[in-house]
Design an enzyme around this catalytic site. Structure first.
Site, PDB file in Angstrom:
ATOM      1  N   LYS A   1      -3.690   7.877   3.598  1.00 54.39           N
ATOM      2  CA  LYS A   1      -4.639   7.372   4.328  1.00 54.39           C
ATOM      3  C   LYS A   1      -4.514   7.877   5.807  1.00 54.39           C
ATOM      4  O   LYS A   1      -5.522   8.190   6.498  1.00 54.39           O
ATOM      5  CB  LYS A   1      -5.144   5.767   4.261  1.00 54.39           C
ATOM      6  CG  LYS A   1      -5.693   5.411   3.017  1.00 54.39           C
ATOM      7  CD  LYS A   1      -7.032   6.262   2.544  1.00 54.39           C
ATOM      8  CE  LYS A   1      -7.488   5.560   1.537  1.00 54.39           C
ATOM      9  NZ  LYS A   1      -8.765   6.551   1.278  1.00 54.39           N
TER      10      LYS A   1
ATOM     11  N   TYR B   1       0.711  -1.180  -0.066  1.00 54.13           N
ATOM     12  CA  TYR B   1       0.019   0.160  -0.080  1.00 54.13           C
ATOM     13  C   TYR B   1       0.901   1.073   0.088  1.00 54.13           C
ATOM     14  O   TYR B   1       0.479   2.327  -0.398  1.00 54.13           O
ATOM     15  CB  TYR B   1      -0.948   0.143   1.331  1.00 54.13           C
ATOM     16  CG  TYR B   1      -2.187   0.818   1.044  1.00 54.13           C
ATOM     17  CD1 TYR B   1      -2.914   0.609  -0.134  1.00 54.13           C
ATOM     18  CD2 TYR B   1      -2.803   1.658   2.211  1.00 54.13           C
ATOM     19  CE1 TYR B   1      -4.151   1.398  -0.335  1.00 54.13           C
ATOM     20  CE2 TYR B   1      -3.904   2.186   1.909  1.00 54.13           C
ATOM     21  CZ  TYR B   1      -4.667   1.932   0.613  1.00 54.13           C
ATOM     22  OH  TYR B   1      -6.012   2.694   0.482  1.00 54.13           O
TER      23      TYR B   1
HETATM   24  N1  LIG Z   1     -11.396  -1.010  -2.382  1.00 59.83           N
HETATM   25  C1  LIG Z   1     -11.209  -1.022  -1.411  1.00 59.83           C
HETATM   26  O1  LIG Z   1     -10.345  -2.331  -1.028  1.00 59.83           O
HETATM   27  C2  LIG Z   1     -11.017  -0.117  -0.304  1.00 59.83           C
HETATM   28  C3  LIG Z   1     -11.036  -0.448   0.995  1.00 59.83           C
HETATM   29  C4  LIG Z   1     -10.848   0.604   1.759  1.00 59.83           C
HETATM   30  C5  LIG Z   1     -11.021   1.766   1.572  1.00 59.83           C
HETATM   31  N2  LIG Z   1     -11.327   2.390   0.226  1.00 59.83           N
HETATM   32  C6  LIG Z   1     -11.450   3.607  -0.359  1.00 59.83           C
HETATM   33  O2  LIG Z   1     -12.685   4.096  -0.798  1.00 59.83           O
HETATM   34  C7  LIG Z   1     -12.649   5.069  -1.427  1.00 59.83           C
HETATM   35  C8  LIG Z   1     -13.526   4.887  -2.900  1.00 59.83           C
HETATM   36  O3  LIG Z   1     -12.859   3.648  -3.538  1.00 59.83           O
HETATM   37  P1  LIG Z   1     -13.115   2.558  -4.407  1.00 59.83           P
HETATM   38  O4  LIG Z   1     -12.409   1.237  -3.850  1.00 59.83           O
HETATM   39  O5  LIG Z   1     -14.741   2.623  -4.161  1.00 59.83           O
HETATM   40  O6  LIG Z   1     -12.859   2.697  -5.686  1.00 59.83           O
HETATM   41  P2  LIG Z   1     -13.317   3.216  -7.034  1.00 59.83           P
HETATM   42  O7  LIG Z   1     -12.136   3.173  -8.013  1.00 59.83           O
HETATM   43  O8  LIG Z   1     -14.567   2.677  -7.442  1.00 59.83           O
HETATM   44  O9  LIG Z   1     -13.352   4.841  -6.621  1.00 59.83           O
HETATM   45  C9  LIG Z   1     -12.516   5.639  -6.478  1.00 59.83           C
HETATM   46  C10 LIG Z   1     -12.961   7.085  -7.162  1.00 59.83           C
HETATM   47  O10 LIG Z   1     -11.963   8.172  -7.205  1.00 59.83           O
HETATM   48  C11 LIG Z   1     -12.362   9.230  -8.099  1.00 59.83           C
HETATM   49  N3  LIG Z   1     -11.275  10.034  -8.190  1.00 59.83           N
HETATM   50  C12 LIG Z   1     -10.113   9.815  -8.470  1.00 59.83           C
HETATM   51  N4  LIG Z   1      -9.667  10.882  -8.774  1.00 59.83           N
HETATM   52  C13 LIG Z   1     -10.248  11.846  -8.694  1.00 59.83           C
HETATM   53  C14 LIG Z   1     -10.322  13.474  -8.651  1.00 59.83           C
HETATM   54  N5  LIG Z   1      -9.099  14.091  -9.013  1.00 59.83           N
HETATM   55  N6  LIG Z   1     -11.366  14.195  -8.522  1.00 59.83           N
HETATM   56  C15 LIG Z   1     -12.617  13.255  -8.171  1.00 59.83           C
HETATM   57  N7  LIG Z   1     -12.694  12.024  -7.862  1.00 59.83           N
HETATM   58  C16 LIG Z   1     -11.491  11.367  -8.118  1.00 59.83           C
HETATM   59  C17 LIG Z   1     -12.638   8.068  -9.204  1.00 59.83           C
HETATM   60  O11 LIG Z   1     -13.259   8.730 -10.279  1.00 59.83           O
HETATM   61  C18 LIG Z   1     -13.401   6.999  -8.682  1.00 59.83           C
HETATM   62  O12 LIG Z   1     -14.767   7.288  -8.871  1.00 59.83           O
HETATM   63  C19 LIG Z   1     -11.463   5.449  -1.723  1.00 59.83           C
HETATM   64  O13 LIG Z   1     -11.049   6.371  -0.777  1.00 59.83           O
HETATM   65  C20 LIG Z   1     -10.504   4.237  -1.444  1.00 59.83           C
HETATM   66  O14 LIG Z   1      -9.368   4.429  -0.889  1.00 59.83           O
HETATM   67  C21 LIG Z   1     -11.442   1.053  -0.772  1.00 59.83           C
END
Ligand SMILES: NC(=O)c1ccc[n+]([C@@H]2O[C@H](COP(=O)([O-])OP(=O)(O)OC[C@H]3O[C@@H](n4cnc5c(N)ncnc54)[C@H](O)[C@@H]3O)[C@@H](O)[C@H]2O)c1
Length: 255
Positions: free
Chosen positions: A161, A154
């Site tokens: 984060k 990560y």
């Molecule tokens: N998937 C996992 O395992 C996981 C676990 C814990 C936390 N998260 C967090 O959840 C959140 C959502 O991620 P996800 O897993 O649903 O993936 P995802 O790829 O579906 O969503 C990520 C989003 O970030 C947006 N993004 C990126 N750059 C941007 C910018 N400059 N302006 C506006 N939007 C922007 C993308 O368009 C996308 O919609 C993130 O913060 C991620 O770190 C994910």
């Protein structure tokens, strides 16, 4: 859950596919009575197509969280759909490939700063941009991946984060007097577009499925979405600066 968010007007960022955590949040929130406005980044026609798959098609506003002009005009765009906001969901992260996948020692500042700008600083940017829409208080919720530990692949996203978790506490401090709460949901690994771009992500997947006391479904974002909705609701009125784990209990157990 019907009624939990009755009458709430929510801005949900971060939908890019129907696997996005934000998509599940928007779906559960609508099923719970909320009115949803989405923001999309980059591939707007894709986001608009996905928005139509919600129980009730939701309007989509273009927003790059690093674009000051788009942030400044956000309240006007939101007001075309709702007269104010009761809650905001920050579901946004990005890190160039060079900052992930074991490259911690080699990543350069330019790429690291991009990851921090999009994944950490934007939490504050989004909150302050929306302040004019929340004169009577509200709830801001973001998504983190447990930043209390260093994870194998990560790398700088983990640092981003950790910054997000701290930024949420500072927002709780500075926005509390305005009646605005700030909390994060710390989700276990989910197979979204963002996760698939992390080289070696399967290492998390195996560990979680094996060790989580409650078990863990890598393809089900609804548990995280439900927690986000609970934090957006009136059922956490005195909780701010908190990180709620939705990870099958993984964080609480040793090997
Ligand atoms: N998937 C996992 O395992 C996981 C676990 C814990 C936390 N998260 C967090 O959840 C959140 C959502 O991620 P996800 O897993 O649903 O993936 P995802 O790829 O579906 O969503 C990520 C989003 O970030 C947006 N993004 C990126 N750059 C941007 C910018 N400059 N302006 C506006 N939007 C922007 C993308 O368009 C996308 O919609 C993130 O913060 C991620 O770190 C994910």
């Amino acid at each position: 859950m019907s009624g939990l968010l009755e009458g709430k007007r929510l801005l949900v960022t971060g939908v890019i596919t129907d696997a996005s955590i934000a998509f599940s949040v928007a779906k559960v929130a609508q099923e719970s009575g909320a009115e949803i406005v989405l923001t999309g980044y980059g591939r707007m026609s894709l986001v608009e197509r996905i928005a139509k798959r919600l129980p009730k098609p939701a309007p989509v506003i273009e927003l790059d969280v690093t674009d000051e002009e788009q942030l400044a005009s956000l309240p006007d765009h939101v007001r075309k759909h709702v007269d104010g906001l009761d809650g905001i969901v920050h579901s946004i992260a990005f890190g160039p490939q060079s900052v992930l996948g074991g490259e911690f020692l080699n990543a350069g500042w330019e790429d690291v700063s991009k990851a921090l700008q999009v994944s950490t600083f934007s939490y504050k940017s989004l909150a302050t941009a929306c302040l004019p829409l929340m004169p009577d208080g509200g709830s801001i919720v973001g998504l983190t991946f447990d930043a209390t530990l260093a994870w194998p692949v990560y790398d700088w996203m983990g640092v981003a984060k950790a910054g997000l978790e701290s930024a949420s506490r500072y927002l709780a401090l500075h926005l509390g007097p305005k009646g605005i709460r700030s909390n994060l949901v710390s989700a276990g690994p989910l197979r979204t577009m963002a996760a698939k771009s992390i080289p070696g992500f399967e290492k998390f997947e195996e560990a979680w499925v094996e060790r989580s006391p409650l078990g863990w479904d890598l393809d089900d974002a609804e548990p995280a979405a439900r927690a986000v909705c609970a934090l957006l609701s009136d059922w956490f009125p005195a909780t701010s600066g908190e990180v709620i784990h939705v990870d099958g209990g993984f964080h609480a157990v040793g090997t």
